[in-house]
Design a protein around this motif. Structure first.
Motif, PDB file in Angstrom:
ATOM      1  N   LYS A  54       0.810  -1.225   0.000  1.00  0.00           N
ATOM      2  CA  LYS A  54       0.000   0.000   0.000  1.00  0.00           C
ATOM      3  C   LYS A  54       0.844   1.276   0.000  1.00  0.00           C
ATOM      4  N   ASP A  55       2.074   1.185   0.464  1.00  0.00           N
ATOM      5  CA  ASP A  55       2.933   2.369   0.497  1.00  0.00           C
ATOM      6  C   ASP A  55       3.839   2.485  -0.718  1.00  0.00           C
ATOM      7  N   LYS A  56       3.723   1.550  -1.642  1.00  0.00           N
ATOM      8  CA  LYS A  56       4.543   1.582  -2.858  1.00  0.00           C
ATOM      9  C   LYS A  56       3.791   2.376  -3.933  1.00  0.00           C
ATOM     10  N   LEU A  57       4.312   3.544  -4.277  1.00  0.00           N
ATOM     11  CA  LEU A  57       3.641   4.405  -5.247  1.00  0.00           C
ATOM     12  C   LEU A  57       4.014   4.022  -6.672  1.00  0.00           C
ATOM     13  N   LEU A  58       3.080   4.273  -7.582  1.00  0.00           N
ATOM     14  CA  LEU A  58       3.338   4.099  -9.011  1.00  0.00           C
ATOM     15  C   LEU A  58       2.525   5.132  -9.760  1.00  0.00           C
ATOM     16  N   PRO A  59       2.882   5.444 -10.989  1.00  0.00           N
ATOM     17  CA  PRO A  59       2.100   6.436 -11.733  1.00  0.00           C
ATOM     18  C   PRO A  59       0.785   5.852 -12.235  1.00  0.00           C
ATOM     19  N   GLY A  60      -0.254   6.669 -12.137  1.00  0.00           N
ATOM     20  CA  GLY A  60      -1.522   6.302 -12.763  1.00  0.00           C
ATOM     21  C   GLY A  60      -1.581   6.914 -14.153  1.00  0.00           C
ATOM     22  N   TYR A  61      -2.299   6.275 -15.052  1.00  0.00           N
ATOM     23  CA  TYR A  61      -2.360   6.728 -16.444  1.00  0.00           C
ATOM     24  C   TYR A  61      -3.806   6.910 -16.882  1.00  0.00           C
ATOM     25  N   THR A  62      -4.054   7.930 -17.686  1.00  0.00           N
ATOM     26  CA  THR A  62      -5.281   8.009 -18.482  1.00  0.00           C
ATOM     27  C   THR A  62      -4.851   8.277 -19.911  1.00  0.00           C
ATOM     28  N   HIS A  63      -5.528   7.676 -20.867  1.00  0.00           N
ATOM     29  CA  HIS A  63      -5.150   7.775 -22.291  1.00  0.00           C
ATOM     30  C   HIS A  63      -3.718   7.276 -22.519  1.00  0.00           C
ATOM     31  N   LEU A  64      -3.227   6.419 -21.612  1.00  0.00           N
ATOM     32  CA  LEU A  64      -1.842   5.952 -21.623  1.00  0.00           C
ATOM     33  C   LEU A  64      -0.849   7.107 -21.465  1.00  0.00           C
ATOM     34  N   GLN A  65      -1.323   8.212 -20.902  1.00  0.00           N
ATOM     35  CA  GLN A  65      -0.472   9.339 -20.587  1.00  0.00           C
ATOM     36  C   GLN A  65      -0.340   9.445 -19.070  1.00  0.00           C
ATOM     37  N   ILE A  66       0.814   9.905 -18.595  1.00  0.00           N
ATOM     38  CA  ILE A  66       1.020  10.068 -17.161  1.00  0.00           C
ATOM     39  C   ILE A  66      -0.064  10.987 -16.611  1.00  0.00           C
ATOM     40  N   ALA A  67      -0.725  10.538 -15.548  1.00  0.00           N
ATOM     41  CA  ALA A  67      -1.900  11.257 -15.048  1.00  0.00           C
ATOM     42  C   ALA A  67      -1.723  11.724 -13.599  1.00  0.00           C
ATOM     43  N   MET A  68      -1.915  10.815 -12.645  1.00  0.00           N
ATOM     44  CA  MET A  68      -1.876  11.162 -11.225  1.00  0.00           C
ATOM     45  C   MET A  68      -1.208  10.033 -10.455  1.00  0.00           C
ATOM     46  N   PRO A  69      -0.734  10.313  -9.238  1.00  0.00           N
ATOM     47  CA  PRO A  69      -0.108   9.245  -8.458  1.00  0.00           C
ATOM     48  C   PRO A  69      -1.113   8.183  -8.038  1.00  0.00           C
ATOM     49  N   SER A  70      -0.660   6.962  -8.107  1.00  0.00           N
ATOM     50  CA  SER A  70      -1.434   5.819  -7.640  1.00  0.00           C
ATOM     51  C   SER A  70      -0.523   5.014  -6.722  1.00  0.00           C
ATOM     52  N   SER A  71      -0.980   3.830  -6.359  1.00  0.00           N
ATOM     53  CA  SER A  71      -0.146   2.948  -5.534  1.00  0.00           C
ATOM     54  C   SER A  71      -0.455   1.507  -5.895  1.00  0.00           C
ATOM     55  N   PHE A  72       0.459   0.642  -5.545  1.00  0.00           N
ATOM     56  CA  PHE A  72       0.195  -0.779  -5.780  1.00  0.00           C
ATOM     57  C   PHE A  72      -0.937  -1.271  -4.886  1.00  0.00           C
ATOM     58  N   GLY A  73      -1.088  -0.645  -3.726  1.00  0.00           N
ATOM     59  CA  GLY A  73      -2.229  -0.980  -2.881  1.00  0.00           C
ATOM     60  C   GLY A  73      -3.527  -0.698  -3.596  1.00  0.00           C
ATOM     61  N   LEU A  74      -3.592   0.465  -4.264  1.00  0.00           N
ATOM     62  CA  LEU A  74      -4.791   0.844  -5.002  1.00  0.00           C
ATOM     63  C   LEU A  74      -4.989  -0.065  -6.215  1.00  0.00           C
ATOM     64  N   TRP A  75      -3.889  -0.396  -6.887  1.00  0.00           N
ATOM     65  CA  TRP A  75      -3.960  -1.225  -8.096  1.00  0.00           C
ATOM     66  C   TRP A  75      -4.437  -2.642  -7.784  1.00  0.00           C
ATOM     67  N   PHE A  76      -3.808  -3.291  -6.810  1.00  0.00           N
ATOM     68  CA  PHE A  76      -4.253  -4.637  -6.429  1.00  0.00           C
ATOM     69  C   PHE A  76      -5.703  -4.613  -5.942  1.00  0.00           C
ATOM     70  N   GLY A  77      -6.035  -3.621  -5.126  1.00  0.00           N
ATOM     71  CA  GLY A  77      -7.385  -3.541  -4.576  1.00  0.00           C
ATOM     72  C   GLY A  77      -8.452  -3.336  -5.633  1.00  0.00           C
ATOM     73  N   ALA A  78      -8.081  -2.623  -6.720  1.00  0.00           N
ATOM     74  CA  ALA A  78      -9.039  -2.398  -7.807  1.00  0.00           C
ATOM     75  C   ALA A  78      -9.478  -3.715  -8.431  1.00  0.00           C
ATOM     76  N   TYR A  79      -8.524  -4.597  -8.667  1.00  0.00           N
ATOM     77  CA  TYR A  79      -8.863  -5.880  -9.284  1.00  0.00           C
ATOM     78  C   TYR A  79      -9.578  -6.801  -8.299  1.00  0.00           C
ATOM     79  N   ALA A  80      -9.293  -6.649  -7.018  1.00  0.00           N
ATOM     80  CA  ALA A  80     -10.044  -7.417  -6.011  1.00  0.00           C
ATOM     81  C   ALA A  80     -11.513  -7.017  -6.054  1.00  0.00           C
TER      82      ALA A  80
END
Length: 433
Positions: free
Chosen positions: A147-173
């Motif tokens: 949850k504390d590991k940050l990664l870039p979020g993308y829209t239109h495959l363009q750099i958008a806003m900060p995200s996290s692996f916590g958010l990414w894994f949780g989205a698919y859950a």
């Protein structure tokens, strides 16, 4: 000799080969359920007086022996048998004589195969539910772990806003929660008993359909005998829609993993034994598992359409077209289960890169954070937006990430709502009971 064949007639070999098709191959998957349906039917025949209790008990005992042979892998559909229903009845008659010829009273192969498929689909849906639940639990575990590991979020495959692996894994859950909502509805449809509808118009025998429903542990029965036959094909289509939803989630997750493993992203990696190489390029670590999950799951998403095309112009009643639903749907079920198992293997061994956002190319990722800081200082949002936008255009933009990110609302980087997602899943899983 076929169950329906008259002594004075025979069937062309080419017609027989064409009409049987791949039925025997897929009927082996139905064999245990065919015997279970026969046990319930024969038990009921003994209770309503269409067989003596002694004959019913003898047939049930022999059917249990056949069931054990199926489980032990000793059951085969012989060359002369048209399908699994014929094989079971011939085998039974060979072992217990004339009693075996009595078990078809009040039954047609139409409602036999309908109940076989419902029992099969009900069991397979529960297996897929377990596979999806295992992946769900892993995703939530990984969400909390990273949850504390940050990664870039993308829209239109363009750099958008900060995200996290916590958010990414949780989205698919959470995506799996909604997918299982659809699968739970498919389970309810499969969990209705068509046995006793005969060829689609009931029987003059005093059958007790509620009793076979109870014996086969169905949640309910298909009440109308015509609709019980109409549910054939429709049940397969609805289950396929449930599989398609799960496959869509797995496909999107796999695409993300392929991108994130790419050197231009470089967010994740896997142990060497879980990737493949190139015959010419010694540096390659290919995400073949995720590419195949993506491909297989995209094919699975086409299954509802294939079934729709098969079924759409059929009137009520049974039609041989329905035979083909097995060869369309059954392999897709096995493919989806395999994809879940491989996704669990891969994501259990995922390695997350540290300090991804330290790369200078992600500095504009924090433009919205900078706007929000100005808003918190009392500057109207549109004015703050213009101020930050002008700084970016001039190349003067800077954001101090060392202060951390203040995301507190439900479902944000700082508040993953893991407990809420888990609670939603628990409510969905209750629908399979």
């Amino acid at each position: 000799m076929k169950l329906w064949q008259k002594e004075s007639t025979s069937v062309s070999e080419s017609v027989e080969k064409f009409t049987v098709g791949r039925d025997k191959e897929f009927d082996l998957a139905l064999a245990p359920y065919d015997v279970q349906g026969s046990i319930a039917h024969v038990t009921m025949l003994g209770e309503v007086g269409l067989m003596t209790k002694e004959d019913s008990a003898k047939a049930v005992q022999a059917l249990h022996a056949i069931e054990k042979e199926i489980i032990d892998g000793q059951f085969v559909i012989e060359e002369d048998a048209e399908d699994v229903h014929s094989q079971v009845e011939f085998l039974l008659t060979k072992r217990i004589g004339e009693i075996g010829k009595m078990i078809h009273s009040g039954r047609s192969r139409n409602d036999q195969v309908a109940v076989d498929i419902k029992l099969y689909l009900r069991a397979e849906v529960l297996k897929i539910k377990e596979d999806a639940t295992e992946l769900f639990q892993l995703l939530l575990t990984q969400s909390e772990k990273y949850k504390d590991k940050l990664l870039p979020g993308y829209t239109h495959l363009q750099i958008a806003m900060p995200s996290s692996f916590g958010l990414w894994f949780g989205a698919y859950a959470e995506s799996l929660v909604d997918d299982l909502e659809v699968l739970a509805s498919a389970y309810q449809v499969a969990n209705k008993n068509p046995l006793g509808s005969g060829a689609g118009y009931g029987s003059s025998f005093p059958l007790n359909r509620k009793r076979t429903t109870e014996l086969l542990q169905f949640g309910s029965l298909n009440h109308n005998s015509v609709y019980a036959q109409m549910s054939r094909g429709k049940t397969e289509k609805i289950v396929a829609m449930g599989l398609s939803c799960l496959a869509a989630t797995l496909s999107k997750l796999s695409m993300d993993c392929c991108l994130y493993l790419n050197q231009n992203f470089g967010f994740i990696s896997f142990p060497p034994e879980l990737t493949t190489g190139s015959s010419i390029m010694p540096h390659k670590k290919n995400p073949d598992v995720f590419e195949l999950i993506r491909a297989k799951c995209n094919r699975i998403q086409s299954i509802p359409n294939e079934l729709i095309l098969l079924l759409n112009n059929l009137p009520s009643g049974y039609h041989r077209d329905l035979q083909l639903t097995k060869e369309i749907l059954f392999p897709a079920i096995e493919e989806l289960k395999a994809c879940f198992q491989m996704a669990v293997l891969m994501l259990s061994n995922i390695e997350i890169k540290d300090h991804i956002l330290d790369d200078p190319k992600y500095k504009y990722l924090f433009s919205v954070e900078a706007v929000n800081e100005l808003v918190n200082q009392g500057i109207p949002f549109r004015d703050a937006y213009q101020q930050v936008g002008n700084a970016i255009e001039k190349g003067d933009f800077y954001f101090d990430l060392s202060k951390g990110l203040q995301h507190t609302h439900e479902g944000s980087i700082g508040n993953l709502s893991t407990i809420g997602i888990k609670s939603e899943m628990e409510k969905v899983l209750q629908k399979f009971n």
